[in-house]
Design a protein around this motif. Structure first.
Motif, PDB file in Angstrom:
ATOM      1  N   ASP A 146       0.953  -1.225   0.071  1.00 23.75           N
ATOM      2  CA  ASP A 146      -0.016  -0.131  -0.100  1.00 23.75           C
ATOM      3  C   ASP A 146       0.794   1.223   0.184  1.00 23.75           C
ATOM      4  O   ASP A 146       2.011   1.290   0.564  1.00 23.75           O
ATOM      5  CB  ASP A 146      -0.801   0.004   1.325  1.00 23.75           C
ATOM      6  CG  ASP A 146      -2.154  -1.065   1.299  1.00 23.75           C
ATOM      7  OD1 ASP A 146      -2.358  -1.158   0.074  1.00 23.75           O
ATOM      8  OD2 ASP A 146      -2.473  -1.324   2.298  1.00 23.75           O
ATOM      9  N   ARG A 147       0.385   2.489  -0.441  1.00 23.58           N
ATOM     10  CA  ARG A 147       1.001   3.643  -0.672  1.00 23.58           C
ATOM     11  C   ARG A 147       0.809   4.649   0.442  1.00 23.58           C
ATOM     12  O   ARG A 147      -0.613   4.768   0.685  1.00 23.58           O
ATOM     13  CB  ARG A 147       0.992   4.306  -1.935  1.00 23.58           C
ATOM     14  CG  ARG A 147       1.866   3.818  -2.858  1.00 23.58           C
ATOM     15  CD  ARG A 147       1.559   2.224  -3.468  1.00 23.58           C
ATOM     16  NE  ARG A 147       0.443   2.484  -4.397  1.00 23.58           N
ATOM     17  CZ  ARG A 147      -0.503   1.496  -4.489  1.00 23.58           C
ATOM     18  NH1 ARG A 147      -0.161   0.115  -4.129  1.00 23.58           N
ATOM     19  NH2 ARG A 147      -1.498   1.709  -5.316  1.00 23.58           N
ATOM     20  N   THR A 165       5.872   3.838   7.879  1.00 21.60           N
ATOM     21  CA  THR A 165       5.304   3.140   6.790  1.00 21.60           C
ATOM     22  C   THR A 165       5.999   1.952   6.251  1.00 21.60           C
ATOM     23  O   THR A 165       5.560   0.827   6.012  1.00 21.60           O
ATOM     24  CB  THR A 165       5.131   4.375   5.537  1.00 21.60           C
ATOM     25  OG1 THR A 165       4.544   5.279   6.087  1.00 21.60           O
ATOM     26  CG2 THR A 165       4.808   3.653   4.385  1.00 21.60           C
ATOM     27  N   VAL A 166       7.302   2.074   6.089  1.00 23.23           N
ATOM     28  CA  VAL A 166       8.178   1.100   5.486  1.00 23.23           C
ATOM     29  C   VAL A 166       8.127  -0.114   6.523  1.00 23.23           C
ATOM     30  O   VAL A 166       8.698  -1.290   5.973  1.00 23.23           O
ATOM     31  CB  VAL A 166       9.320   1.644   4.935  1.00 23.23           C
ATOM     32  CG1 VAL A 166       9.182   2.579   3.950  1.00 23.23           C
ATOM     33  CG2 VAL A 166      10.492   1.962   6.043  1.00 23.23           C
ATOM     34  N   ALA A 170       4.813  -1.229   3.546  1.00 24.24           N
ATOM     35  CA  ALA A 170       4.158  -0.267   2.701  1.00 24.24           C
ATOM     36  C   ALA A 170       5.174   0.654   1.862  1.00 24.24           C
ATOM     37  O   ALA A 170       6.251   0.806   2.384  1.00 24.24           O
ATOM     38  CB  ALA A 170       3.064   0.520   3.385  1.00 24.24           C
ATOM     39  N   ILE A 171       4.540   1.361   0.866  1.00 23.17           N
ATOM     40  CA  ILE A 171       5.502   2.235  -0.081  1.00 23.17           C
ATOM     41  C   ILE A 171       5.331   3.768   0.554  1.00 23.17           C
ATOM     42  O   ILE A 171       4.294   4.382   0.618  1.00 23.17           O
ATOM     43  CB  ILE A 171       5.118   2.091  -1.351  1.00 23.17           C
ATOM     44  CG1 ILE A 171       5.271   0.471  -1.741  1.00 23.17           C
ATOM     45  CG2 ILE A 171       6.203   2.689  -2.173  1.00 23.17           C
ATOM     46  CD1 ILE A 171       4.848  -0.018  -3.047  1.00 23.17           C
ATOM     47  N   TRP A 172       6.537   4.457   0.699  1.00 21.57           N
ATOM     48  CA  TRP A 172       6.394   5.785   0.996  1.00 21.57           C
ATOM     49  C   TRP A 172       6.851   6.661  -0.076  1.00 21.57           C
ATOM     50  O   TRP A 172       7.588   6.386  -1.027  1.00 21.57           O
ATOM     51  CB  TRP A 172       7.413   5.920   2.120  1.00 21.57           C
ATOM     52  CG  TRP A 172       7.650   7.509   2.727  1.00 21.57           C
ATOM     53  CD1 TRP A 172       8.711   8.237   2.226  1.00 21.57           C
ATOM     54  CD2 TRP A 172       6.867   8.363   3.553  1.00 21.57           C
ATOM     55  NE1 TRP A 172       8.719   9.548   2.823  1.00 21.57           N
ATOM     56  CE2 TRP A 172       7.480   9.605   3.731  1.00 21.57           C
ATOM     57  CE3 TRP A 172       5.436   7.961   4.098  1.00 21.57           C
ATOM     58  CZ2 TRP A 172       6.903  10.519   4.304  1.00 21.57           C
ATOM     59  CZ3 TRP A 172       5.015   8.937   4.603  1.00 21.57           C
ATOM     60  CH2 TRP A 172       5.756  10.006   5.051  1.00 21.57           C
ATOM     61  N   PRO A 193      -2.636   6.664  -3.328  1.00 18.83           N
ATOM     62  CA  PRO A 193      -2.301   6.495  -1.859  1.00 18.83           C
ATOM     63  C   PRO A 193      -3.566   6.140  -1.273  1.00 18.83           C
ATOM     64  O   PRO A 193      -4.455   6.599  -1.372  1.00 18.83           O
ATOM     65  CB  PRO A 193      -1.669   7.703  -1.721  1.00 18.83           C
ATOM     66  CG  PRO A 193      -2.194   8.601  -2.289  1.00 18.83           C
ATOM     67  CD  PRO A 193      -2.427   7.979  -3.612  1.00 18.83           C
ATOM     68  N   LYS A 194      -3.201   5.299   0.222  1.00 22.34           N
ATOM     69  CA  LYS A 194      -4.348   5.010   0.874  1.00 22.34           C
ATOM     70  C   LYS A 194      -4.502   6.152   1.985  1.00 22.34           C
ATOM     71  O   LYS A 194      -5.462   6.489   2.731  1.00 22.34           O
ATOM     72  CB  LYS A 194      -4.176   3.570   1.200  1.00 22.34           C
ATOM     73  CG  LYS A 194      -5.321   2.972   2.396  1.00 22.34           C
ATOM     74  CD  LYS A 194      -4.943   1.778   2.876  1.00 22.34           C
ATOM     75  CE  LYS A 194      -5.418   0.775   1.514  1.00 22.34           C
ATOM     76  NZ  LYS A 194      -5.643  -0.612   2.252  1.00 22.34           N
ATOM     77  N   VAL A 195      -3.066   6.531   2.412  1.00 25.26           N
ATOM     78  CA  VAL A 195      -3.192   7.607   3.503  1.00 25.26           C
ATOM     79  C   VAL A 195      -2.274   8.958   3.284  1.00 25.26           C
ATOM     80  O   VAL A 195      -1.455   8.861   2.499  1.00 25.26           O
ATOM     81  CB  VAL A 195      -2.782   6.643   4.882  1.00 25.26           C
ATOM     82  CG1 VAL A 195      -2.431   7.818   5.822  1.00 25.26           C
ATOM     83  CG2 VAL A 195      -3.514   5.525   5.228  1.00 25.26           C
ATOM     84  N   LEU A 196      -2.867   9.813   3.523  1.00 22.97           N
ATOM     85  CA  LEU A 196      -2.139  11.228   3.649  1.00 22.97           C
ATOM     86  C   LEU A 196      -1.478  11.677   4.722  1.00 22.97           C
ATOM     87  O   LEU A 196      -2.392  11.714   5.572  1.00 22.97           O
ATOM     88  CB  LEU A 196      -2.881  12.088   2.742  1.00 22.97           C
ATOM     89  CG  LEU A 196      -2.342  13.677   2.732  1.00 22.97           C
ATOM     90  CD1 LEU A 196      -0.970  13.673   1.680  1.00 22.97           C
ATOM     91  CD2 LEU A 196      -3.082  14.708   2.192  1.00 22.97           C
TER      92      LEU A 196
END
Length: 647
Positions: A146-147, A165-166, A170-172, A193-196
């Motif tokens: 996920d991003r 995140t990592v 997940a991908i940052w 992205p899923k989250v900001l």
């Protein structure tokens, strides 16, 4: 042989350097089976030759030296693109950075123009905040692949968000808050992205810049967002301050599992999403930090940057060595022009970094390192553009004699350096000391033949672990291939002109896609900038070479004048004389034009190619992302100049 401008001090209390320790490890039968050393020029060159001749042994040795137990071969399949590194290993970048550290020692010093906004994180506190944020992301359904994207200033919160995140696999990706909504969206919308993670404001030049409106635009334009987290509100505080602290359960991922997406400057066309892997970034960045900058426990790294630039990732990577780092939310010239030197002195920084433009600005303001206590400083890193010899020598005169000026050159593409310093190798002003260990640097002519002592294309002839895993949204790899491998098959062409000198150093001449090719003679723009920008009347210069339909060649030089300076024939003569004396008569431009400014990328690189295009009359409205340019309105001025001077 040209005498160096700096030599390693014989009585340096830091010795033995970490690069010397690696050389001793590499001399064991498990690796080279021969005695290697790094304590001088010839010894370094021997170590470098081994590092590029036997990539498998070298990178296994580096992994062991850095404390990583990575099973199996290092380089399982050698090809470019598509090399296979450590296929049997399972790693996590955050785990490599956080585990085994002394809980009560300082890891991150967070500074701001606002003295009340700064804070320190010990290793224990950093780990706890990462654990809390990772747990919050997990509650939101974020997992492997996920991003999570950040719109953040250079603060400890950005470091925590990256590592949290990592740690999950997940991908940052992140943009600094000087980016307009359009520029940030040109990057983030590609990632779905899923989250900001965001901040509502940042500090620069004594002002608090409110960005709530930009954040609202991002939220409205990113349909895949499931949650936004403000690092200044209760949700963030609750997550990173969890009691009890959640278990930090790292995702053990493949060596090349995507870690982060960094974006090209985006000055022509949509920004390219460059994806690096956990293992490659971990090994390559720690190699440069530990071996070339001699960073480790007890050292402190500060490099002025924003999260939009790969140097921010490099600073975070300083933590991989056990060193502490400094983050700074603010202007490099506020409240005084020598703010970076003040920070370096006050916080006991051992390796500091800045741009050539900042050094030049301090020199013209008659301020700089000589006004500060730099007893702990050992290295000054220089990055972002070429560093003229005259500026180098002026800076060296203001530094303690033992301090090494450590210029580096690499890029977002590998999130590291190709060429740079070594603590055991001398420095020649205006040049970079050596190719970095493990980097098979060469210079090619147009036919692909190696050249020495003359200008050639910077190429890398064997793989690096931190070469991109892929480009985002490039399923067949065509964009990736075309970016680096379309000129010399199987060889990485970086796009810089360099000279490999007779004393083994590397001179950088500027981008090859902005090459000056006057009557069949290729010249680097940096050779013109150095003497011109050394003149006190000139703040900055930009030279462009334009091929005309009739076969003629027009080479204008644009100069931005210092405050209070008038452009006249006498100044034009001084400019031409400086170029003629310090470069050559063929470098003298056809015309010198006073300009209101020079446009740059957000990371400070001059927009030579876009300016050339608008001078030729090309419309960049559909190809240029104005949010990635510091002063896009200047391009209109250059377009007018092009209209006046086109035949």
């Amino acid at each position: 042989m040209l005498a160096p401008d700096w030599k390693p001090p014989a009585d340096d209390p830091a010795r033995p350097y970490r690069i010397e320790e690696l050389a001793r490890l590499a001399s064991t039968p498990a690796y080279a089976g021969r005695q290697l050393s790094a304590s001088g020029v010839e010894e370094y060159d021997e170590l470098w030759r081994w590092s590029v001749d036997d990539l498998d042994a070298f990178w296994r040795c580096v992994a062991e030296f850095l404390g990583h137990d990575l099973p199996g071969p290092a380089l399982a399949e050698e090809r470019m693109p598509g090399a296979v590194w450590f296929p049997e290993a399972r790693v996590n970048y955050a785990k490599a950075l956080l585990e085994g550290r002394p809980a009560d020692e300082v890891a991150v010093v967070g500074l701001s123009e606002d003295p009340g906004a700064g804070r320190e994180l010990t290793w224990g506190r950093l780990r706890d905040e990462v654990a809390g944020f990772a747990a919050r992301l997990r509650e939101l359904g974020v997992g492997k692949g996920d991003r999570v994207v950040g719109y953040l200033p250079n603060t400890p919160e950005a470091v925590v968000a990256l590592l949290g995140t990592v740690s999950l696999g997940a991908i940052w990706s992140v943009c600094g808050m000087d980016y307009a909504a359009s520029a940030a969206l040109a990057r983030f919308e590609q990632l779905e992205p899923k989250v900001l993670v965001f901040a509502s404001s940042y500090v620069h030049g004594g002002k608090q810049h409110q960005r709530a409106g930009v954040v609202a635009e991002l939220q409205a334009a990113l349909p895949t967002l499931e949650r936004s987290i403000d690092v200044g509100d209760f949700e963030w505080a609750d997550a990173v301050g969890s009691d009890p602290v959640p278990e930090l359960d790292y995702a053990e991922v493949e060596f090349d599992h995507p870690l982060w997406v960094l974006f090209s400057s985006g000055t022509t066309g949509k920004p390219k999403g460059i994806v690096h892997g956990h293992g490659g970034a971990m090994l390559e960045q720690a190699k440069v930090a530990a071996l070339h900058f001699d960073l480790g426990p007890g050292e402190r790294l500060f490099w002025y940057t924003t999260p939009s630039w790969m140097m921010w990732n490099f600073v975070v990577a300083g933590l991989l060595t056990g060193a502490s780092i400094v983050t700074y939310d603010g202007s490099p010239a506020h409240p005084s022009p020598d703010q970076l030197w003040a920070i370096t002195a006050e916080h006991g920084v051992t390796a500091t970094g800045m741009s050539p433009a900042y050094v030049a600005a301090c020199q013209k303001a008659a301020v700089g390192p000589k006004n500060h206590d730099l007893t702990r400083l050992r290295r000054v890193g220089i990055s972002g553009s070429t560093f003229p010899a005259v500026s180098h020598r002026a800076l060296a005169a203001d530094l303690p004699p033992a301090v090494q000026i450590a210029s580096i050159s690499g890029g977002t593409d590998v999130v590291s350096a190709f060429v740079g310093p070594a603590p055991t190798v001398p420095v020649w002003a205006g040049e970079l000391s050596r190719p970095c260990l493990g980097v098979a640097v060469d210079a090619y002519d147009e036919s692909g033949a190696p050249v020495r002592g003359e200008v050639g294309e910077l190429v890398i002839t064997r793989p690096l672990p931190s070469m991109p895993v892929m480009f985002w949204n490039d399923p067949d790899g065509a964009r990736y291939h075309d970016a680096y491998f379309d000129t010399f098959p199987g060889v990485w062409r970086h796009g810089d002109w360099i000279t490999l000198t007779d004393h083994g150093s590397v001179a950088i001449h500027g981008r090859s896609d902005a090459t000056l090719n006057r009557k069949g003679i290729r010249m680097g723009s940096a050779d013109i900038y150095e003497p011109v920008e050394a003149l006190p009347e000139i703040r900055e210069a930009l030279v462009i070479g334009i091929e005309r339909p009739d076969g003629d060649y027009w080479m204008p030089l644009f100069v931005v004048l210092a405050d209070g300076v008038e452009f006249d024939e006498a100044l034009q003569a001084r400019i031409n004389d400086a170029i003629r004396t310090h470069a050559s008569p063929r470098h003298v431009p056809d015309v010198v034009i006073a300009a209101p400014g020079v446009p740059h990328t957000r990371t400070g690189k001059k927009l030579e190619v876009p300016v050339k295009k608008v001078l030729l009359g090309q419309d960049l409205s559909g190809a240029l992302d104005p949010g990635s340019v510091d002063a896009p309105e200047l391009l209109e001025w250059y377009a007018e100049i092009g209209t006046l001077h086109r035949p």
